[in-house]
Every structure is written in structure tokens, then in C-alpha cells.
Motif scaffolding. Structure first.
Motif, PDB file in Angstrom:
ATOM      1  N   ALA A 174       0.845  -1.198   0.000  1.00  0.00           N
ATOM      2  CA  ALA A 174       0.000   0.000   0.000  1.00  0.00           C
ATOM      3  C   ALA A 174       0.878   1.246   0.000  1.00  0.00           C
ATOM      4  N   LYS A 175       0.411   2.296  -0.685  1.00  0.00           N
ATOM      5  CA  LYS A 175       1.169   3.540  -0.804  1.00  0.00           C
ATOM      6  C   LYS A 175       0.407   4.693  -0.155  1.00  0.00           C
ATOM      7  N   LEU A 176       1.148   5.630   0.393  1.00  0.00           N
ATOM      8  CA  LEU A 176       0.552   6.820   0.982  1.00  0.00           C
ATOM      9  C   LEU A 176      -0.325   7.525  -0.048  1.00  0.00           C
ATOM     10  N   GLY A 177      -1.562   7.829   0.344  1.00  0.00           N
ATOM     11  CA  GLY A 177      -2.491   8.496  -0.558  1.00  0.00           C
ATOM     12  C   GLY A 177      -3.362   7.558  -1.370  1.00  0.00           C
ATOM     13  N   ASP A 178      -3.095   6.249  -1.311  1.00  0.00           N
ATOM     14  CA  ASP A 178      -3.960   5.290  -2.008  1.00  0.00           C
ATOM     15  C   ASP A 178      -5.405   5.419  -1.539  1.00  0.00           C
ATOM     16  N   ASP A 179      -6.337   5.252  -2.456  1.00  0.00           N
ATOM     17  CA  ASP A 179      -7.736   5.046  -2.085  1.00  0.00           C
ATOM     18  C   ASP A 179      -7.895   3.623  -1.552  1.00  0.00           C
ATOM     19  N   ILE A 180      -8.848   3.449  -0.631  1.00  0.00           N
ATOM     20  CA  ILE A 180      -9.198   2.119  -0.110  1.00  0.00           C
ATOM     21  C   ILE A 180     -10.556   1.740  -0.678  1.00  0.00           C
ATOM     22  N   TRP A 181     -10.631   0.552  -1.272  1.00  0.00           N
ATOM     23  CA  TRP A 181     -11.855   0.058  -1.889  1.00  0.00           C
ATOM     24  C   TRP A 181     -12.233  -1.285  -1.289  1.00  0.00           C
ATOM     25  N   VAL A 182     -13.516  -1.598  -1.336  1.00  0.00           N
ATOM     26  CA  VAL A 182     -13.975  -2.924  -0.909  1.00  0.00           C
ATOM     27  C   VAL A 182     -15.075  -3.396  -1.860  1.00  0.00           C
ATOM     28  N   SER A 183     -15.065  -4.680  -2.159  1.00  0.00           N
ATOM     29  CA  SER A 183     -16.073  -5.243  -3.063  1.00  0.00           C
ATOM     30  C   SER A 183     -17.328  -5.652  -2.304  1.00  0.00           C
ATOM     31  N   GLY A 184     -18.426  -5.781  -3.035  1.00  0.00           N
ATOM     32  CA  GLY A 184     -19.662  -6.347  -2.481  1.00  0.00           C
ATOM     33  C   GLY A 184     -20.214  -5.585  -1.302  1.00  0.00           C
ATOM     34  N   THR A 185     -20.733  -6.340  -0.335  1.00  0.00           N
ATOM     35  CA  THR A 185     -21.270  -5.757   0.900  1.00  0.00           C
ATOM     36  C   THR A 185     -20.613  -6.414   2.103  1.00  0.00           C
ATOM     37  N   ILE A 186     -20.602  -5.689   3.207  1.00  0.00           N
ATOM     38  CA  ILE A 186     -19.907  -6.114   4.419  1.00  0.00           C
ATOM     39  C   ILE A 186     -20.913  -6.397   5.537  1.00  0.00           C
ATOM     40  N   GLY A 187     -20.642  -7.432   6.314  1.00  0.00           N
ATOM     41  CA  GLY A 187     -21.413  -7.679   7.536  1.00  0.00           C
ATOM     42  C   GLY A 187     -22.494  -8.729   7.450  1.00  0.00           C
ATOM     43  N   ASP A 188     -22.848  -9.186   6.230  1.00  0.00           N
ATOM     44  CA  ASP A 188     -23.942 -10.152   6.091  1.00  0.00           C
ATOM     45  C   ASP A 188     -23.634 -11.472   6.805  1.00  0.00           C
ATOM     46  N   ALA A 189     -22.418 -11.982   6.623  1.00  0.00           N
ATOM     47  CA  ALA A 189     -22.069 -13.274   7.226  1.00  0.00           C
ATOM     48  C   ALA A 189     -22.006 -13.190   8.742  1.00  0.00           C
ATOM     49  N   GLY A 190     -21.476 -12.076   9.252  1.00  0.00           N
ATOM     50  CA  GLY A 190     -21.430 -11.901  10.704  1.00  0.00           C
ATOM     51  C   GLY A 190     -22.818 -11.856  11.313  1.00  0.00           C
ATOM     52  N   LEU A 191     -23.748 -11.192  10.618  1.00  0.00           N
ATOM     53  CA  LEU A 191     -25.140 -11.158  11.074  1.00  0.00           C
ATOM     54  C   LEU A 191     -25.753 -12.545  11.000  1.00  0.00           C
ATOM     55  N   ALA A 192     -25.449 -13.286   9.931  1.00  0.00           N
ATOM     56  CA  ALA A 192     -25.978 -14.642   9.795  1.00  0.00           C
ATOM     57  C   ALA A 192     -25.555 -15.521  10.962  1.00  0.00           C
ATOM     58  N   LEU A 193     -24.306 -15.384  11.393  1.00  0.00           N
ATOM     59  CA  LEU A 193     -23.837 -16.186  12.520  1.00  0.00           C
ATOM     60  C   LEU A 193     -24.616 -15.854  13.789  1.00  0.00           C
TER      61      LEU A 193
END
Length: 259
Positions: free
Chosen positions: A94-113
Motif C-alpha cells: 500500500a502507498k501513501l495516498g492510495d484510495d481504499i476500496w472494498v467489493s460487495g457488501t460487508i457484515g452479512d455473514a457476521g449477522l448470519a452467525l
């Protein structure tokens, strides 16, 4: 859990690791430690699950081992992928100033558990089915990982939780991260439950594991390339923050407060 789902999740979590490096998955090895209560019917369903995802992801079983055990069932998978020399995505780049991206959606599996363990009650059948399938059958982002070669500087998959896995990138790269909490992509079903629940917080969503989405960092100049890739492969990809100087991940709330 159903034997077929156990098999498919074992393959998919390994496929996710291959995806996080931008590689093409090829072959895998499996080691099974089987207790006496595992019968032929269970093994047949397990093998069917392996075959299903072998066909889906074009991989082959190339060996392994089976042993008996007095303890619980243990399944260990080792997967090999292929990529050009020096092209693999790493956590440490990772480089200083990089954008951070994430695919899909977060948290569904944790809620399922939480649903499976009885900590949260969800009555709607369709919502329960969607969330529990996200837990049992994560979707490894192999096509995305391959598409990020030449675009992303670093990547990791979300197995332990968004914050914990982003910290892995930060620690390996010697940098910090600032994430805008309002930018984290949530499914409609999770958003509705979170809005009406006193036992599901943003902290739970950010620290829950088993999403198997990809977090990656890339120079801002590649934002257009990432948006094009998102449209091309039909997968939502969200820009959620920035790589900064420091040694930790900071989450900023909707009113500018640090969470």
C-alpha cells in the motif's frame, strides 16, 4: 452444517486467498480427519459439494490424505494458483495516498452467525435465507482479483473482519488508514435489520468475519479503471477511505467523530 456446504466453503475460503493475490486458481490438496460418526452418506454429500465447486471454478483435486480421529472432524485444504512473476498483489505494498476500496457488501455473514446462534431473531424467510447463504457460501472474487493486476497496489480478503484485515495491510505496509463509516457498503437486508436492532452496531459489522470480499488499495488515478471493472464484471466496488501516515485504522462516523 450440511456436508455439501462444508465442502464448498472449504474450497471457497481458499479460492478467496488466491483471489486476493490476483492469481488464477489451479489445483488443491485436501486432508480429512474423520471421526467414527461420519458415514458414507455424509462423505457422498461432501464429495458432491467438492465436485460442484470444482466445476464452477475450474479447479482440480490433486491429492491429500485421510485419517481417522477420536476428535471432531477436521478439513484442511491447500490451494495453488498461478500468476506471472512479481505481479502478485501483496498486503505490504500500500502507498501513501492510495484510495481504499472494498467489493460487495460487508457484515452479512457476521449477522448470519448471530442468527444461527440465536442472538438475533429474523422472522422473514427470504432475509434469513439470503444472510445464511452469505455465511455458508461466500463468493470468492477471483475475477475481480485478476482484473486488479496493474491497478491495485495491495489487497487482502475479508476473513477476520474489515477492520482487522485492513489493519493487516497497514501493518505490512507501515502506514495507517482512515475509513468513512458511511461509505461502507451494506446490503439492503442488513441495513434494515441494523436500523431496527439494538444488538447490531457498526462495530459488529466492521469486526464480523466471513465476508470474503476483497479490500484493496489503489492510486486515485485508477478510480475510473476500477469503476469500469466494477461495471464489466457486474460487482459493486465501493471507495471507503484513504491510506495515510500512521499505524492504525481509524473509522470516522457520519458527523466526523472517530468511532
Amino acid at each position: 452444517d450440511p456436508a455439501e456446504f462444508v465442502a464448498r466453503k472449504c474450497l471457497r475460503v481458499n479460492l478467496s486467498d488466491i483471489a486476493a493475490m490476483g492469481a488464477n486458481p489451479m489445483i488443491y490438496f485436501i486432508a480429512l480427519s474423520l471421526p467414527k460418526n461420519i458415514d458414507h452418506k455424509w462423505l457422498k454429500l461432501f464429495a458432491h459439494g467438492l465436485q460442484h465447486d470444482q466445476d464452477t471454478y475450474k479447479i482440480n483435486l490433486s491429492g491429500g490424505d485421510t485419517v481417522s480421529t477420536p476428535g471432531p472432524l477436521t478439513v484442511s485444504v491447500t490451494m495453488l494458483g498461478q500468476i506471472q512473476v512479481d505481479k502478485a498483489l501483496q498486503r505490504s505494498n500500500a502507498k501513501l495516498g492510495d484510495d481504499i476500496w472494498v467489493s460487495g457488501t460487508i457484515g452479512d455473514a457476521g449477522l448470519a452467525l448471530k442468527i444461527i446462534k440465536g442472538e438475533i431473531c429474523v422472522d422473514d424467510f427470504g432475509t434469513r435465507k439470503f444472510l445464511i447463504e452469505r455465511f455458508h457460501l461466500p463468493e470468492p472474487r477471483v475475477t475481480l482479483g485478476i482484473g486488479l493486476i496493474g491497478i491495485a497496489n495491495s489487497a487482502v480478503d475479508v476473513s477476520d473482519g474489515l477492520v482487522a484485515d485492513l489493519e493487516n495491510i497497514c501493518n505490512a505496509s507501515g502506514l495507517g488508514a482512515v475509513v468513512q463509516g458511511s461509505k461502507i457498503p451494506l446490503s439492503d437486508k442488513l441495513s434494515l435489520i441494523a436500523a431496527n436492532s439494538e444488538v447490531l452496531s457498526l462495530s459488529d459489522i466492521l469486526s464480523g468475519g466471513d465476508d470474503y470480499e476483497l479490500i484493496f488499495t489503489a492510486p486515485p488515478k485508477h478510480a475510473g479503471d476500477i469503476e469500469y471493472l466494477s461495471e464489466k464484471i457486474g460487482l459493486g466496488i465501493s471507495r471507503i477511505g484513504t491510506i495515510v501516515k500512521g499505524d492504525c485504522v481509524r473509522i470516522i462516523g457520519t458527523e466526523g467523530q472517530e468511532l
